[in-house]
Write an enzyme that holds these catalytic residues in place. Structure first.
Site, PDB file in Angstrom:
ATOM      1  N   ASP A  26     -29.045 -37.265  -5.267  1.00 49.56           N
ATOM      2  CA  ASP A  26     -28.109 -37.168  -6.368  1.00 49.56           C
ATOM      3  C   ASP A  26     -26.824 -37.472  -6.103  1.00 49.56           C
ATOM      4  O   ASP A  26     -25.808 -37.048  -6.421  1.00 49.56           O
ATOM      5  CB  ASP A  26     -27.913 -35.518  -6.639  1.00 49.56           C
ATOM      6  CG  ASP A  26     -29.487 -34.852  -6.797  1.00 49.56           C
ATOM      7  OD1 ASP A  26     -29.429 -33.750  -6.616  1.00 49.56           O
ATOM      8  OD2 ASP A  26     -30.463 -35.433  -7.438  1.00 49.56           O
ATOM      9  N   ARG A  46     -47.761 -39.819   4.899  1.00 53.28           N
ATOM     10  CA  ARG A  46     -46.555 -39.989   4.078  1.00 53.28           C
ATOM     11  C   ARG A  46     -46.239 -41.448   3.678  1.00 53.28           C
ATOM     12  O   ARG A  46     -45.929 -41.953   3.001  1.00 53.28           O
ATOM     13  CB  ARG A  46     -45.193 -38.907   4.474  1.00 53.28           C
ATOM     14  CG  ARG A  46     -44.094 -39.565   3.461  1.00 53.28           C
ATOM     15  CD  ARG A  46     -44.079 -39.139   2.011  1.00 53.28           C
ATOM     16  NE  ARG A  46     -44.647 -37.711   1.709  1.00 53.28           N
ATOM     17  CZ  ARG A  46     -43.937 -37.037   0.898  1.00 53.28           C
ATOM     18  NH1 ARG A  46     -42.884 -37.330   0.302  1.00 53.28           N
ATOM     19  NH2 ARG A  46     -44.453 -35.773   0.663  1.00 53.28           N
ATOM     20  N   ASN A  93     -32.212 -41.110 -12.663  1.00 55.13           N
ATOM     21  CA  ASN A  93     -32.609 -39.718 -12.672  1.00 55.13           C
ATOM     22  C   ASN A  93     -31.774 -38.685 -13.494  1.00 55.13           C
ATOM     23  O   ASN A  93     -30.418 -38.922 -13.621  1.00 55.13           O
ATOM     24  CB  ASN A  93     -32.365 -39.350 -11.136  1.00 55.13           C
ATOM     25  CG  ASN A  93     -32.654 -37.940 -10.706  1.00 55.13           C
ATOM     26  OD1 ASN A  93     -33.879 -37.436 -11.219  1.00 55.13           O
ATOM     27  ND2 ASN A  93     -32.085 -36.900 -10.257  1.00 55.13           N
ATOM     28  N   HIS A 137     -30.460 -34.914 -13.377  1.00 57.50           N
ATOM     29  CA  HIS A 137     -30.167 -33.734 -12.737  1.00 57.50           C
ATOM     30  C   HIS A 137     -29.476 -32.794 -13.651  1.00 57.50           C
ATOM     31  O   HIS A 137     -28.607 -32.971 -14.356  1.00 57.50           O
ATOM     32  CB  HIS A 137     -29.261 -34.107 -11.512  1.00 57.50           C
ATOM     33  CG  HIS A 137     -29.182 -32.877 -10.523  1.00 57.50           C
ATOM     34  ND1 HIS A 137     -30.066 -32.474  -9.873  1.00 57.50           N
ATOM     35  CD2 HIS A 137     -28.129 -31.969 -10.534  1.00 57.50           C
ATOM     36  CE1 HIS A 137     -29.922 -31.544  -9.190  1.00 57.50           C
ATOM     37  NE2 HIS A 137     -28.373 -30.842  -9.620  1.00 57.50           N
ATOM     38  N   GLU A 196     -29.890 -32.459 -21.313  1.00 60.88           N
ATOM     39  CA  GLU A 196     -30.736 -33.217 -20.980  1.00 60.88           C
ATOM     40  C   GLU A 196     -31.482 -34.231 -21.823  1.00 60.88           C
ATOM     41  O   GLU A 196     -31.594 -35.198 -21.708  1.00 60.88           O
ATOM     42  CB  GLU A 196     -31.838 -32.410 -19.802  1.00 60.88           C
ATOM     43  CG  GLU A 196     -31.282 -31.575 -18.521  1.00 60.88           C
ATOM     44  CD  GLU A 196     -32.295 -31.181 -18.036  1.00 60.88           C
ATOM     45  OE1 GLU A 196     -33.431 -31.387 -17.676  1.00 60.88           O
ATOM     46  OE2 GLU A 196     -32.061 -29.698 -17.574  1.00 60.88           O
ATOM     47  N   GLN A 208     -29.422 -28.714 -24.911  1.00 64.63           N
ATOM     48  CA  GLN A 208     -28.278 -29.449 -25.279  1.00 64.63           C
ATOM     49  C   GLN A 208     -27.500 -30.558 -24.482  1.00 64.63           C
ATOM     50  O   GLN A 208     -26.637 -31.098 -24.776  1.00 64.63           O
ATOM     51  CB  GLN A 208     -27.151 -27.895 -25.175  1.00 64.63           C
ATOM     52  CG  GLN A 208     -27.429 -26.944 -26.311  1.00 64.63           C
ATOM     53  CD  GLN A 208     -26.485 -25.772 -26.113  1.00 64.63           C
ATOM     54  OE1 GLN A 208     -25.266 -25.975 -25.612  1.00 64.63           O
ATOM     55  NE2 GLN A 208     -26.659 -24.825 -26.861  1.00 64.63           N
ATOM     56  N   ASN A 248     -38.537 -33.595 -20.613  1.00 63.08           N
ATOM     57  CA  ASN A 248     -37.640 -34.839 -20.555  1.00 63.08           C
ATOM     58  C   ASN A 248     -38.559 -36.233 -20.962  1.00 63.08           C
ATOM     59  O   ASN A 248     -37.974 -37.102 -21.752  1.00 63.08           O
ATOM     60  CB  ASN A 248     -37.029 -34.902 -19.268  1.00 63.08           C
ATOM     61  CG  ASN A 248     -35.717 -34.007 -19.166  1.00 63.08           C
ATOM     62  OD1 ASN A 248     -34.757 -34.442 -19.902  1.00 63.08           O
ATOM     63  ND2 ASN A 248     -35.842 -32.971 -18.200  1.00 63.08           N
TER      64      ASN A 248
HETATM   65  C1  GRF Z   1     -35.801 -29.997 -15.634  1.00 64.90           C
HETATM   66  O1  GRF Z   1     -35.167 -29.004 -15.075  1.00 64.90           O
HETATM   67  C2  GRF Z   1     -34.857 -31.316 -14.879  1.00 64.90           C
HETATM   68  O2  GRF Z   1     -33.510 -30.797 -15.153  1.00 64.90           O
HETATM   69  C3  GRF Z   1     -35.120 -31.719 -13.652  1.00 64.90           C
HETATM   70  O3  GRF Z   1     -36.340 -31.143 -13.511  1.00 64.90           O
HETATM   71  C4  GRF Z   1     -37.017 -30.400 -14.707  1.00 64.90           C
HETATM   72  C5  GRF Z   1     -38.097 -31.212 -15.479  1.00 64.90           C
HETATM   73  O4  GRF Z   1     -38.402 -30.657 -16.481  1.00 64.90           O
HETATM   74  N1  GRF Z   1     -34.721 -32.711 -13.309  1.00 64.90           N
HETATM   75  P1  GRF Z   1     -39.469 -31.463 -17.572  1.00 64.90           P
HETATM   76  O5  GRF Z   1     -40.495 -31.857 -16.771  1.00 64.90           O
HETATM   77  O6  GRF Z   1     -38.887 -32.696 -17.895  1.00 64.90           O
HETATM   78  O7  GRF Z   1     -39.655 -30.477 -18.548  1.00 64.90           O
END
Ligand code: GRF
Length: 208
Positions: free
Chosen positions: A151, A66, A108, A110, A181, A179, A14
């Site tokens: 989420d 933490r 974020n 998801h 993200e 398709q 991503n």
């Molecule tokens: C992906 O499955 C995304 O949907 C989720 O975490 C994973 C991240 O993948 N949020 P990458 O590190 O971006 O390849």
């Protein structure tokens, strides 16, 4: 110019979609100021390095509590003075102080059509395993603002993806990435960078 910090934990596909989007002009008016990972071995950090983007590892393992980790993480993020934080597969719980400070300035991605298959315990492959187990015919991905829940923040964009006969969780995960993200996350950033996303109550309005 929208300054963004991208937070990652894994492969960074991503993040790569964002880097490519800035390069090819799909994402306008945006600069990636830095990448932060909790995992020093995350390939996403390598992608940042290859693209001359400052990368930091802030790992809970390096701090005695933490609380101290949470402080250091927020300090690191603030250090980049971002306009927007992008969680791209970041698997650590965001400190409440950070969520409050970056209200409606943290998004974020998801890998499901929220509110399906989301919330505590639904991340990565687990999401796709649950979808296949339930036998749904359509899955997809969601970009949303981050609030104090898991989420649960205002939804910005969603994109549907078909489940195919014989899909394994891995095959389905890849299709959702390709398709959905890698399309809606860059698009959401570009919309925000151009002031086209408004939040009202718990919903968003997109000005195309
Ligand atoms: C992906 O499955 C995304 O949907 C989720 O975490 C994973 C991240 O993948 N949020 P990458 O590190 O971006 O390849």
């Amino acid at each position: 110019m929208l300054k963004i910090v991208v937070m990652v934990s894994g492969g960074g596909t991503n993040l790569q979609a964002i880097i490519d989007g800035v390069k090819d002009g799909k994402i306008t008016n945006t600069e990636i100021a830095g990448v932060i990972s909790n995992n020093r071995n995350a390939y996403a950090l390598k992608r940042a390095e290859e693209n001359k983007i400052p990368g930091l590892c802030i790992s809970p393992k390096d701090y005695e509590s933490r609380e101290i980790f949470n402080e250091k993480l927020l300090e690191a993020v603030d250090g980049f003075a971002p306009d927007l934080i992008v969680l791209a597969g970041f698997l650590v719980v965001i400190p409440p102080e950070m969520t409050a400070k970056y209200k409606n300035r943290m998004i974020n991605i998801h890998p499901s059509l929220i509110p399906s298959f989301c919330g505590k315990g639904f991340y990565g492959l687990k999401v796709h395993e649950a979808a296949l187990e339930r036998g749904v015919k359509v899955v997809g991905a969601t970009v949303h603002f981050v609030d104090e829940g898991t989420d649960t923040g205002p939804i910005i964009l969603q994109k549907a993806v078909e489940v195919q006969q014989g899909d394994t969780p891995e095959v389905l995960q890849r299709r959702v990435m390709e398709q959905a993200e890698w399309i809606i996350l860059p698009r959401a950033i570009d919309l925000i960078a151009n002031g086209k996303v408004r939040v009202e109550d718990h919903r968003t309005w997109i000005e195309e």
